[in-house]
Scaffold this active site. Structure first.
Site, mmCIF file in Angstrom:
data_model
loop_
_atom_site.group_PDB
_atom_site.id
_atom_site.type_symbol
_atom_site.label_atom_id
_atom_site.label_comp_id
_atom_site.label_asym_id
_atom_site.label_seq_id
_atom_site.Cartn_x
_atom_site.Cartn_y
_atom_site.Cartn_z
ATOM 1 C CG ASP A 178 -1.743 1.249 1.339
ATOM 2 O OD1 ASP A 178 -2.585 1.485 0.448
ATOM 3 O OD2 ASP A 178 -1.549 2.012 2.311
ATOM 4 C CG LEU A 237 8.638 -8.184 -0.339
ATOM 5 C CD1 LEU A 237 9.759 -9.197 -0.519
ATOM 6 C CD2 LEU A 237 7.363 -8.679 -0.995
ATOM 7 C CG HIS A 243 12.068 -6.030 4.983
ATOM 8 N ND1 HIS A 243 11.940 -4.923 5.788
ATOM 9 C CD2 HIS A 243 10.931 -6.087 4.244
ATOM 10 C CE1 HIS A 243 10.774 -4.343 5.548
ATOM 11 N NE2 HIS A 243 10.151 -5.034 4.617
ATOM 12 C CE LYS A 280 8.776 1.487 8.805
ATOM 13 N NZ LYS A 280 7.819 0.629 9.533
#
Length: 330
Positions: free
Chosen positions: A14, A74, A79, A97
């Site tokens: 999003d 993701l 990550h 992050k």
């Protein structure tokens, strides 16, 4: 590299659709060439809206010769895995992050990036906003004197029950989602030589994740940082730096809207000054920085080195926080 880096998107999140990709379209130093998602239809939709082609899979995107760098958007616990695969495939990486949920993963990833001569950048936009540059200039000028304390908070209201932040299998929880912001601010203002003096985590039995918490950091010279975070609060996005000569504070500092003009409140003695900072899209700012680093690392070498060091120390502090925390089950 002299041409604009060609970017592949891993994960149709999003935040990518709302902020990052629209900013990318306004950033001349980058162009989107491929998109991959678990849902092929979603990848096709993003490609139609923002450019490039829909790749058949994450793996296929990483093999494409028209992808020089990857923006990895993701869920948190994916990550490190996909950043490693992207680096192994020879791609520069901009990753949301936190880059890694623990120190071991961060050390491995930066070692790999160094071996391959690739840029690995953790996407903390607020560090690239003009507000942060102005705060840094004030600190460098000695306006506050030596820093003695940092206070910082990033809290948000509760989310819908199906929000990914509540999924422990995807790296949910307040510490990893919003706690890393005040932690990163404290690292910048106190330096990397800090340790966790104490911590508290309020843990949900229902969801299996931490809903909120606090961390106390201590620097080598005795300066302290008191950090608060959570996702069961009134919204707060703030930090305050207190020195021997003055105090400054900024609101709406981590997720600054593109049209927002932040105000730095500087108190010295009995005087209070409000310093307006021009509006800026910090999504564009971090994308410009990443593009420059990919094209010519030397042009941004000192900043990139500092960011790398902070990312490594931040991941280690996450380990320390979990180890030291008093955990309250609710």
């Amino acid at each position: 590299m002299t041409t604009a880096p060609r970017l592949g998107l891993l994960g149709c999140s999003d935040i990518a659709a709302r902020r990052t990709l629209p900013a990318l379209l306004r950033t001349p130093g980058l162009r989107l060439t491929a998109v991959a998602a678990r849902d092929p239809g979603r990848a096709a939709d993003y490609a139609a809206r923002f450019g490039g082609v829909a790749a058949a899979s994450y793996e296929e995107l990483l093999t494409r010769p028209d992808v020089d760098a990857v923006y990895l958007s993701l869920p948190t616990l994916l990550h490190a895995r996909w950043a490693e695969r992207a680096l192994t495939a020879g791609k520069h990486v901009l990753v949301e992050k936190p880059l890694a949920a623990n120190g071991a993963d961060a050390r491995r990833l930066f070692a790999l990036a160094g071996e391959r001569g690739l840029v690995l950048l953790e996407n903390f936009m607020f560090l690239h906003h003009g507000t942060h540059r102005r705060v840094t200039a004030l600190l460098d000028s000695g306006a506050l004197g030596p820093v003695r304390a940092v206070s910082a908070a990033f809290t948000i209201p509760p989310r819908p029950d199906d929000d990914l932040r509540y999924d422990p299998l995807l790296g949910g929880g307040a510490l990893l989602d919003n706690g890393v912001y005040p932690l990163r601010a404290a690292l910048r203002f106190l330096g990397g030589d800090v340790t966790v003096a104490g911590a508290s985590l309020r843990h949900s039995r229902r969801f299996g994740v931490d809903l909120s918490g606090a961390v106390l950091l201590t620097g080598a010279d005795g300066a302290t940082a008191h950090l608060r975070f959570g996702m069961e609060h009134h919204y707060r996005s703030w930090y305050e730096i207190q020195g021997t000569l003055g105090t400054l504070s900024v609101e709406h500092v981590y997720t600054t809207a593109a049209d927002h003009r932040p105000v730095i409140r500087l108190a010295t003695g009995r005087d209070v000054e409000e310093i307006a900072v021009p509006a800026e899209d910090h999504f564009e700012a971090v994308l410009r920085f990443f593009a420059t680093a990919v094209r010519d690392r030397g042009a941004v070498a000192p900043r990139l080195r500092l960011l790398d060091q902070e990312s490594l120390r931040q991941a280690a502090l996450l380990d320390e926080t979990r180890a030291r925390a008093v955990r309250v089950e609710v």
